[in-house]
Write an enzyme that holds these catalytic residues in place. Sequence first.
Site, PDB file in Angstrom:
ATOM      1  CG  PHE A 249      -0.341   0.390   2.527  1.00 48.60           C
ATOM      2  CD1 PHE A 249      -0.409   1.697   2.985  1.00 48.60           C
ATOM      3  CD2 PHE A 249       0.293  -0.550   3.322  1.00 48.60           C
ATOM      4  CE1 PHE A 249       0.128   2.065   4.208  1.00 48.60           C
ATOM      5  CE2 PHE A 249       0.836  -0.197   4.544  1.00 48.60           C
ATOM      6  CZ  PHE A 249       0.750   1.114   4.995  1.00 48.60           C
ATOM      7  CE  LYS A 250       3.839   1.097   5.334  1.00 53.00           C
ATOM      8  NZ  LYS A 250       4.774   0.642   6.368  1.00 53.00           N
ATOM      9  CG  ASP A 251       4.233   0.433  -4.265  1.00 53.44           C
ATOM     10  OD1 ASP A 251       5.423   0.691  -4.040  1.00 53.44           O
ATOM     11  OD2 ASP A 251       3.826  -0.715  -4.552  1.00 53.44           O
TER      12      ASP A 251
END
Length: 434
Positions: A106-108
């Site tokens: 998700f941190k992309d």
Amino acid sequence: MNYYSTNGKAPMASLEKAVVKGLAEDKGLYMPERVKTLPQSFFDTIDQLSFQEIAYTVADAFFGEDVPAEDLRRIVYDTLSFDCPLVPVTDSIYSLELFHGPTLAFKDVGARFMARLLQYFIKKEGGKGEVNVLVATSGDTGSAVANGFLGVDGIHVYVLYPKGKVSAIQECQFTTLGQNITAIEVDGVFDDCQRLVKSAFMDADLNAHMQLTSANSINVARFLPQAFYYFHAYAQLKRMGKADEMVVCVPSGNFGNICAGLFGKRMGLPVKRFIASNNANDIFYKYLQTGHYDPKPSVQTIANAMDVGDPSNFARVYDLYGKSHAAICQDISGATYTDTEISATMKDVYARTGYICDPHGACGFRALEASLQPSETGVFLETAHPAKFKQTVDQILGGDIEIPAKLAAFMQGEKQSVAMSKSFEDFKHYLLSR
């Protein structure tokens, strides 16, 4: 828009300063001076908009006063070159899959947005000097930030991670890159890595020697863009006719992700309630029960990205709700699960539905299933591809999960890292020698 510090003792900052500095002078976290409510017309037609169109509208509310529309649109559209689909797991529970980006986590979203916004500010200033990004990771942050900034001119990234406490695949994603990425293997836990980063920002010698910023969720350009996919989830549910009573469960570690969702709710996103689902690191869960925030050293679990004993973004949640425990409890409930319970959930979900949860997503699913009312529709955040935890997932499910090509490519490289004690003096000496 200006940004103030949660500690209330630092001067107001511009967006550029908040992004480039990362942390306020008084060690507080930057907060936007106001949260704009989006018009009802946006929510009435949100199901007709693309992910990028939705995200641009949200981004404009935060950053539109400081970044020209054409540049902001380019940053948003370039960031979101992948989807975050909502996938049914049961009749009333959906997985928001946030692992379709370059590093399958998700941190992309936040890392790619921040890299592009920071590069915009560097170019705006004529590329004066190198910006050094310090980031502490318990797993996915390091890979997302490293790959988001890889090869970006004028930026060098230092990824600090706890030795032996991230999965082998996660480690490959930021230790094999080289170029402008340096991996630092700290003999400690995630909280030690986070402490080193925060201490560096406050050190006068280091700040005189090099320009420092953070790409952890303490940076406003990292956590605020994570609000994008909450709006996208609502749009997808609306297309299904199931958006009226949306409940969102967020597997929570450093609390940047749920904080972004709470900002979305403040902007008008119709989320009925949030659940913060913890592993054995249950500091926030206990705060909800008692009203007392009592950080403790983190403990290692199979949901390692949530192994945080003193979540930085608690300060933002606390500030957003006027430091009111009662107000926080109105919007957020909590859950906490042991490794045994997480494993059992992964087995049960797979046996019943065929869906493979990673350990973090399993915390989210379990909390929803335990508390969802008949009229509600639940969304849990599947924060990383289960193959990133292959050894754990295979052992629990008794299978051999396929490693996606994106992940396999990282595993071909040679590990390059710097061994470091958890002493700040050692870390400071290393940075001063650069």
